[in-house]
Write a protein that holds these residues in place. Structure first.
Motif, PDB file in Angstrom:
ATOM      1  N   LEU A   1      -0.081  12.446   6.096  1.00  0.00           N
ATOM      2  CA  LEU A   1       0.392  11.066   5.990  1.00  0.00           C
ATOM      3  C   LEU A   1      -0.498  10.185   6.860  1.00  0.00           C
ATOM      4  N   ALA A   2      -1.108   9.194   6.251  1.00  0.00           N
ATOM      5  CA  ALA A   2      -2.107   8.367   6.935  1.00  0.00           C
ATOM      6  C   ALA A   2      -1.517   7.332   7.890  1.00  0.00           C
ATOM      7  N   ILE A   3      -0.201   7.121   7.824  1.00  0.00           N
ATOM      8  CA  ILE A   3       0.435   6.114   8.669  1.00  0.00           C
ATOM      9  C   ILE A   3       1.612   6.723   9.404  1.00  0.00           C
ATOM     10  N   GLU A   4       2.116   6.001  10.377  1.00  0.00           N
ATOM     11  CA  GLU A   4       3.350   6.367  11.055  1.00  0.00           C
ATOM     12  C   GLU A   4       4.441   5.461  10.495  1.00  0.00           C
ATOM     13  N   PRO A   5       5.382   6.008   9.706  1.00  0.00           N
ATOM     14  CA  PRO A   5       6.418   5.163   9.109  1.00  0.00           C
ATOM     15  C   PRO A   5       7.175   4.375  10.176  1.00  0.00           C
ATOM     16  N   THR A   6       7.437   3.122   9.872  1.00  0.00           N
ATOM     17  CA  THR A   6       8.088   2.249  10.836  1.00  0.00           C
ATOM     18  C   THR A   6       9.005   1.258  10.124  1.00  0.00           C
ATOM     19  N   VAL A   7       9.789   0.536  10.895  1.00  0.00           N
ATOM     20  CA  VAL A   7      10.674  -0.488  10.343  1.00  0.00           C
ATOM     21  C   VAL A   7       9.826  -1.469   9.538  1.00  0.00           C
ATOM     22  N   GLY A   8      10.288  -1.798   8.353  1.00  0.00           N
ATOM     23  CA  GLY A   8       9.536  -2.678   7.460  1.00  0.00           C
ATOM     24  C   GLY A   8       8.909  -1.917   6.306  1.00  0.00           C
ATOM     25  N   ASP A   9       8.711  -0.608   6.485  1.00  0.00           N
ATOM     26  CA  ASP A   9       8.187   0.219   5.405  1.00  0.00           C
ATOM     27  C   ASP A   9       9.335   0.611   4.478  1.00  0.00           C
ATOM     28  N   VAL A  10       8.986   1.058   3.279  1.00  0.00           N
ATOM     29  CA  VAL A  10       9.976   1.493   2.301  1.00  0.00           C
ATOM     30  C   VAL A  10       9.630   2.920   1.880  1.00  0.00           C
ATOM     31  N   VAL A  11      10.643   3.791   1.864  1.00  0.00           N
ATOM     32  CA  VAL A  11      10.460   5.180   1.453  1.00  0.00           C
ATOM     33  C   VAL A  11      11.121   5.357   0.090  1.00  0.00           C
ATOM     34  N   ASN A  12      10.375   5.938  -0.859  1.00  0.00           N
ATOM     35  CA  ASN A  12      10.949   6.252  -2.157  1.00  0.00           C
ATOM     36  C   ASN A  12      11.273   7.738  -2.169  1.00  0.00           C
TER      37      ASN A  12
ATOM     38  N   THR B   1       0.845  -1.190   0.000  1.00  0.00           N
ATOM     39  CA  THR B   1       0.000   0.000   0.000  1.00  0.00           C
ATOM     40  C   THR B   1       0.881   1.241   0.000  1.00  0.00           C
ATOM     41  N   PRO B   2       0.809   2.063  -1.078  1.00  0.00           N
ATOM     42  CA  PRO B   2       1.607   3.290  -1.122  1.00  0.00           C
ATOM     43  C   PRO B   2       0.873   4.450  -0.448  1.00  0.00           C
ATOM     44  N   TYR B   3       1.616   5.259   0.286  1.00  0.00           N
ATOM     45  CA  TYR B   3       1.082   6.451   0.939  1.00  0.00           C
ATOM     46  C   TYR B   3       1.902   7.645   0.471  1.00  0.00           C
ATOM     47  N   PRO B   4       1.284   8.616  -0.227  1.00  0.00           N
ATOM     48  CA  PRO B   4       2.022   9.793  -0.668  1.00  0.00           C
ATOM     49  C   PRO B   4       2.533  10.588   0.535  1.00  0.00           C
ATOM     50  N   ALA B   5       3.726  11.127   0.397  1.00  0.00           N
ATOM     51  CA  ALA B   5       4.349  11.862   1.507  1.00  0.00           C
ATOM     52  C   ALA B   5       5.169  13.026   0.963  1.00  0.00           C
TER      53      ALA B   5
ATOM     54  N   TYR C   1      13.476  13.085   6.576  1.00  0.00           N
ATOM     55  CA  TYR C   1      12.477  13.806   7.362  1.00  0.00           C
ATOM     56  C   TYR C   1      11.169  13.767   6.575  1.00  0.00           C
ATOM     57  N   ILE C   2      10.117  13.273   7.200  1.00  0.00           N
ATOM     58  CA  ILE C   2       8.823  13.110   6.540  1.00  0.00           C
ATOM     59  C   ILE C   2       7.778  13.931   7.289  1.00  0.00           C
ATOM     60  N   SER C   3       7.053  14.756   6.557  1.00  0.00           N
ATOM     61  CA  SER C   3       5.994  15.547   7.178  1.00  0.00           C
ATOM     62  C   SER C   3       4.892  14.619   7.675  1.00  0.00           C
ATOM     63  N   SER C   4       4.418  14.876   8.891  1.00  0.00           N
ATOM     64  CA  SER C   4       3.346  14.059   9.449  1.00  0.00           C
ATOM     65  C   SER C   4       1.974  14.537   8.992  1.00  0.00           C
ATOM     66  N   ILE C   5       1.912  15.740   8.455  1.00  0.00           N
ATOM     67  CA  ILE C   5       0.630  16.271   7.989  1.00  0.00           C
ATOM     68  C   ILE C   5       0.273  15.613   6.659  1.00  0.00           C
TER      69      ILE C   5
ATOM     70  N   VAL D   1       0.998  12.649  21.727  1.00  0.00           N
ATOM     71  CA  VAL D   1      -0.186  12.709  20.871  1.00  0.00           C
ATOM     72  C   VAL D   1       0.138  13.209  19.469  1.00  0.00           C
ATOM     73  N   THR D   2       0.805  14.354  19.380  1.00  0.00           N
ATOM     74  CA  THR D   2       1.039  15.035  18.101  1.00  0.00           C
ATOM     75  C   THR D   2       2.372  14.614  17.492  1.00  0.00           C
ATOM     76  N   ASN D   3       2.329  14.032  16.301  1.00  0.00           N
ATOM     77  CA  ASN D   3       3.552  13.717  15.563  1.00  0.00           C
ATOM     78  C   ASN D   3       4.040  15.003  14.901  1.00  0.00           C
TER      79      ASN D   3
END
Length: 120
Positions: free
Chosen positions: A78-89, A43-47, A72-76, A108-110
């Motif tokens: 982004l539907a998920i919290e990036p974690t180990v196992g995810d891939v960033v392009n 599942t791709p999530y635009p960031a 550095y990824i903006s949290s605004i 609370v606030t990312n």
């Protein structure tokens, strides 16, 4: 005692990343159901993100290797919290997330996501 406005910091981080960063994608692999089976789902999530090479003084050849990126990824937005196992392009390269820090100072606030990416 006044409380700190983390939402304002989140907005500031987003503005800076949007101004100096680029569009990217965080892809999450959802494994098949352990009972029902099936195929894994990507599942791709635009960031919006900023990839930055680690400074030479941090590269130790073990935890941080040459070619690793601090992203550095903006949290605004982004539907998920990036974690180990995810891939960033980023920059046309796929980086597996080796470690991450959500910068959730108030629990609370990312404010921003900082991940350690390794080219795949």
């Amino acid at each position: 005692m006044a409380t700190f406005d983390y939402a304002e910091m989140q907005a500031t981080a987003h503005e800076l990343i949007e101004e100096f960063g680029q569009a990217g994608v965080v892809t999450r692999l959802t494994p098949p159901d352990p009972i029902l089976g099936g195929e894994p789902v990507l599942t791709p999530y635009p960031a919006t993100l900023v990839p930055m090479a680690y400074e030479a003084r941090y590269i130790d050849g073990t935890a941080i290797m040459a070619g690793d990126m601090q992203i550095y990824i903006s949290s605004i937005g982004l539907a998920i919290e990036p974690t180990v196992g995810d891939v960033v392009n980023a920059n046309g390269t796929d980086y597996a997330i080796v470690a991450g820090d959500p910068h959730k100072f108030d629990g609370v606030t990312n404010v921003v996501f900082t991940v350690h990416g390794r080219a795949r």
